[in-house]
Design an enzyme around this catalytic site. Sequence first.
Site, mmCIF file in Angstrom:
data_model
loop_
_atom_site.group_PDB
_atom_site.id
_atom_site.type_symbol
_atom_site.label_atom_id
_atom_site.label_comp_id
_atom_site.label_asym_id
_atom_site.label_seq_id
_atom_site.Cartn_x
_atom_site.Cartn_y
_atom_site.Cartn_z
ATOM 1 N N GLY A 118 6.089 0.131 5.092
ATOM 2 C CA GLY A 118 5.081 1.166 4.849
ATOM 3 C C GLY A 118 4.208 0.851 3.641
ATOM 4 C CD GLU A 121 3.457 -0.044 8.224
ATOM 5 O OE1 GLU A 121 3.750 1.153 8.089
ATOM 6 O OE2 GLU A 121 4.246 -0.875 8.722
#
Length: 267
Positions: A118, A121
């Site tokens: 994450g 991301e």
Amino acid sequence: MENVDMGRTLNTLLVQQEGGVAVITFNRPRQLNAMNMEVMAELEDALLWAARERSVKGVILTGSGEKAFIAGADIVMFRDMDAVTGRDFAIAGERISRLIEDMPKPVIAAVNGYCLGGGSEVALACDMRIASENAVFGQPEAKYGIMPIWYGTKRLPQIVGMGRAREIIMTCRMVKADEAERIGLVNKVVPLADLMAEAMAMMNAVLANSPLGVAYAKRAMTLNWDLDLEHAGEVERDLGAVLYATADKNEGVAAFVEKRKPEFKGR
Ligand code: COA
């Protein structure tokens, strides 16, 4: 740098401001700044604040400590996650990504160590990535029987190419800073001690330009990423046409003709 009062207590982030630049620091160094639901809720609020606060002209995201930007989503959280909560978690991350990408202000990731899952991301949603020499990127989700979300499967191929993205996502291998720079995953690699100064310098290079010109160009690049030529042209023409009607366009052109520095007003 001054601490910002966003009107709510923050447990997992530091929000500070220096001139027109807001610095949002992920602040769970003992967990290598892994993101849980509290981090995500606070980040969403901080990004909404940065987007609406007029004195903020650009945003830098970074991690506290010397080891991590964000070492991914908090893996412990996955233990209790089922299909329904897992889907909600994906939607919450998409909201954060979109806040970054849709913000009409530059957002730079200053990646100071592990930038995984994450964390990668979030960094991929930013306009630019500058990394310290000890930065390490990766998408290790498949190790845990899950997969990249928050648009990771879309943006990583767009940024580094499909072949490299498939290798990074399917082997789960770590990508060190020098390779990240070589494949275009980061814009620049600098010594850790210089990271924030270099991120500020990159931000100031953006902020020297017309904020409207920058914001509309950012919007056009976002919209045009996977549009066909006909529609891409339409986006550029329409956004571009609005810019010809701005005071900033007149100021930028006048400053060139008068051989002086422009003073943009964002109007
Ligand atoms: N979620 C939850 N906790 C995490 C975490 C994560 N993503 N990443 C690190 N931590 C925690 C560790 O559990 C450890 O906690 P502890 O001190 O209570 O044991 C602490 O942060 C420090 O990490 P540690 O593993 O001791 O540091 P290291 O330098 O040996 O290794 C990593 C660093 C990043 C290689 C390793 O922590 C790791 O592989 N983390 C998982 C990264 C990941 O896969 N993220 C993507 C999830 S989809």
